[in-house]
Scaffold this motif. Sequence first.
Motif, mmCIF file in Angstrom:
data_model
loop_
_atom_site.group_PDB
_atom_site.id
_atom_site.type_symbol
_atom_site.label_atom_id
_atom_site.label_comp_id
_atom_site.label_asym_id
_atom_site.label_seq_id
_atom_site.Cartn_x
_atom_site.Cartn_y
_atom_site.Cartn_z
ATOM 1 N N TYR A 57 10.297 38.980 35.866
ATOM 2 C CA TYR A 57 9.039 39.078 35.139
ATOM 3 C C TYR A 57 8.590 37.701 34.654
ATOM 4 O O TYR A 57 7.404 37.377 34.701
ATOM 5 N N ALA A 58 9.566 36.920 34.241
ATOM 6 C CA ALA A 58 9.225 35.599 33.704
ATOM 7 C C ALA A 58 8.559 34.727 34.756
ATOM 8 O O ALA A 58 7.732 33.872 34.435
ATOM 9 N N THR A 59 8.920 34.929 36.015
ATOM 10 C CA THR A 59 8.322 34.104 37.062
ATOM 11 C C THR A 59 6.869 34.472 37.315
ATOM 12 O O THR A 59 6.135 33.707 37.938
ATOM 13 N N LEU A 60 6.428 35.667 36.853
ATOM 14 C CA LEU A 60 5.051 36.090 37.076
ATOM 15 C C LEU A 60 4.075 35.427 36.103
ATOM 16 O O LEU A 60 2.876 35.408 36.351
ATOM 17 N N ILE A 61 4.590 34.930 34.980
ATOM 18 C CA ILE A 61 3.715 34.278 34.007
ATOM 19 C C ILE A 61 4.101 32.812 33.880
ATOM 20 O O ILE A 61 5.270 32.453 33.958
ATOM 21 N N LYS A 62 3.114 31.985 33.715
ATOM 22 C CA LYS A 62 3.377 30.555 33.585
ATOM 23 C C LYS A 62 3.684 30.246 32.126
ATOM 24 O O LYS A 62 2.890 30.524 31.245
ATOM 25 N N GLU A 63 4.842 29.686 31.898
ATOM 26 C CA GLU A 63 5.263 29.377 30.539
ATOM 27 C C GLU A 63 4.454 28.191 30.000
ATOM 28 O O GLU A 63 4.311 27.169 30.664
ATOM 29 N N ASP A 64 3.938 28.361 28.788
ATOM 30 C CA ASP A 64 3.133 27.311 28.150
ATOM 31 C C ASP A 64 4.059 26.396 27.360
ATOM 32 O O ASP A 64 4.690 26.814 26.398
ATOM 33 N N VAL A 65 4.157 25.132 27.760
ATOM 34 C CA VAL A 65 5.021 24.180 27.059
ATOM 35 C C VAL A 65 4.180 23.156 26.285
ATOM 36 O O VAL A 65 4.627 22.048 26.000
ATOM 37 N N ALA A 66 2.964 23.536 25.963
ATOM 38 C CA ALA A 66 2.112 22.707 25.095
ATOM 39 C C ALA A 66 1.485 23.626 24.056
ATOM 40 O O ALA A 66 0.278 23.630 23.846
ATOM 41 N N CYS A 67 2.332 24.399 23.402
ATOM 42 C CA CYS A 67 1.868 25.449 22.501
ATOM 43 C C CYS A 67 2.385 25.174 21.093
ATOM 44 O O CYS A 67 3.589 25.009 20.882
ATOM 45 N N SER A 68 1.489 25.108 20.132
ATOM 46 C CA SER A 68 1.911 24.897 18.751
ATOM 47 C C SER A 68 0.936 25.577 17.798
ATOM 48 O O SER A 68 -0.226 25.794 18.132
ATOM 49 N N VAL A 69 1.416 25.912 16.603
ATOM 50 C CA VAL A 69 0.625 26.588 15.576
ATOM 51 C C VAL A 69 0.467 25.645 14.390
ATOM 52 O O VAL A 69 1.453 25.115 13.875
ATOM 53 N N GLY A 70 -0.756 25.448 13.953
ATOM 54 C CA GLY A 70 -1.014 24.503 12.874
ATOM 55 C C GLY A 70 -0.666 25.016 11.490
ATOM 56 O O GLY A 70 -0.694 24.253 10.525
ATOM 57 N N THR A 71 -0.323 26.306 11.379
ATOM 58 C CA THR A 71 -0.055 26.883 10.061
ATOM 59 C C THR A 71 1.432 26.945 9.718
ATOM 60 O O THR A 71 1.798 27.475 8.670
ATOM 61 N N SER A 72 2.301 26.396 10.569
ATOM 62 C CA SER A 72 3.745 26.560 10.342
ATOM 63 C C SER A 72 4.212 25.839 9.086
ATOM 64 O O SER A 72 5.039 26.369 8.334
ATOM 65 N N LEU A 73 3.686 24.659 8.817
ATOM 66 C CA LEU A 73 4.110 23.927 7.626
ATOM 67 C C LEU A 73 3.732 24.672 6.356
ATOM 68 O O LEU A 73 4.553 24.838 5.444
ATOM 69 N N GLN A 74 2.494 25.155 6.288
ATOM 70 C CA GLN A 74 2.056 25.877 5.100
ATOM 71 C C GLN A 74 2.864 27.160 4.915
ATOM 72 O O GLN A 74 3.204 27.535 3.785
ATOM 73 N N LYS A 75 3.202 27.817 6.017
ATOM 74 C CA LYS A 75 3.996 29.039 5.928
ATOM 75 C C LYS A 75 5.374 28.743 5.353
ATOM 76 O O LYS A 75 5.888 29.484 4.492
ATOM 77 N N MET A 76 5.982 27.652 5.793
ATOM 78 C CA MET A 76 7.302 27.289 5.285
ATOM 79 C C MET A 76 7.231 26.894 3.811
ATOM 80 O O MET A 76 8.133 27.208 3.030
ATOM 81 N N LEU A 77 6.162 26.215 3.421
ATOM 82 C CA LEU A 77 5.989 25.881 2.008
ATOM 83 C C LEU A 77 5.855 27.143 1.164
ATOM 84 O O LEU A 77 6.441 27.245 0.076
#
Length: 258
Positions: A57-77
Motif C-alpha cells: 500500500y505504501a508504494t501506491l502513495i508518494k511519501e511527502d518528505v517536505a511536510c511540516s506543521v507551523g503550530t508544533s512549537l505553540q502546542k508544545m508550549l
Amino acid sequence: FSGYISQVLKNYTDHACDGEYVSLRCPHRTTISIQSSFYGRIVPSHQMCPSRYPHSYATLIKEDVACSVGTSLQKMLDECQDRRSCRFLVNSRLFGADPCPGTGKYLIVWYKCRPNEYKSKVACEDDKLRLSCKKSMVIAIYSAIFGRTQGGSLECPYQTLGMPMIECQSATALQLMIKRCHGKRSCSIYASTYEFGDPCYPGIRKHLNVIYTCDNTPFLLPVDETQPPALNSSMEPVGVSTEMALLSNILAAYAFVT
C-alpha cells in the motif's frame, strides 16, 4: 551536586511517531523549558518512524518528505512549558490541519530543564558583572550569552549607527562562566572581548546576560534517577550519569559540559 547541575545544563531531545506517546521529564526542582519543536516529516520512513501501512500500500502513495506543521512549537508550549513532566499521544489532530494526509509524521522536541527559582543579571560591554549568593548558598550557572541578541537588552540599549539588528553570540560564554563562577559564593567577570572574544562585527556593542540560581551547599543534592529516553547517537547525546559527586569535584561537571 555535579550530577544535578549537569542534568540542568543538558539540552534534551525526545521524539515520538504518530500513534506513540511523547514524554518529557525534568529533575527535582526544575521545570520544562521548550526550546524548539518539529512535527511533520523531512526524512524517508525507512530512516525514521517506518510507515504503518503494508509495503504494497505504501508504494501506491508518494511519501511527502517536505511536510511540516507551523503550530508544533505553540502546542508544545501549551502542553509542557513550566511543568515538571508531560505526556500525550502524538497524532495530526493535535496540530490542526494535516499538511500531508497519508504520510506518517513524527514529533521532535528540544527542551531544557530550568531551575524553579533563578536570577538574571546583565552587564554591558566592558562593565563588570558580579554574582553572589547568601551564606551557605553557592552559584549554579544555567545559561550565559555574550554578544548581541535579536531582542536587544533594556539595560544596554544599542547605538546601531545604521547597522541592521543581527544576532551574534560567543560560543564559549557558558563554559567560561561555569569555570569562573560555578560552585562559588561570589564571583566577578568583565563583559569584554578580552574574556569572551568578539563574536560580532566590529563596532557592534555587546552585553553579557547570565541566568543562575543559588543552591544549598550540602555536598549531595537530590537527582532524579529517571531520565528522558535516549535516542540514537545522531540525535541525542549520551545520557548523563546520575551519580552524586562531592562539591569539591565541580571541575568534573565542567569537563562534562565542555
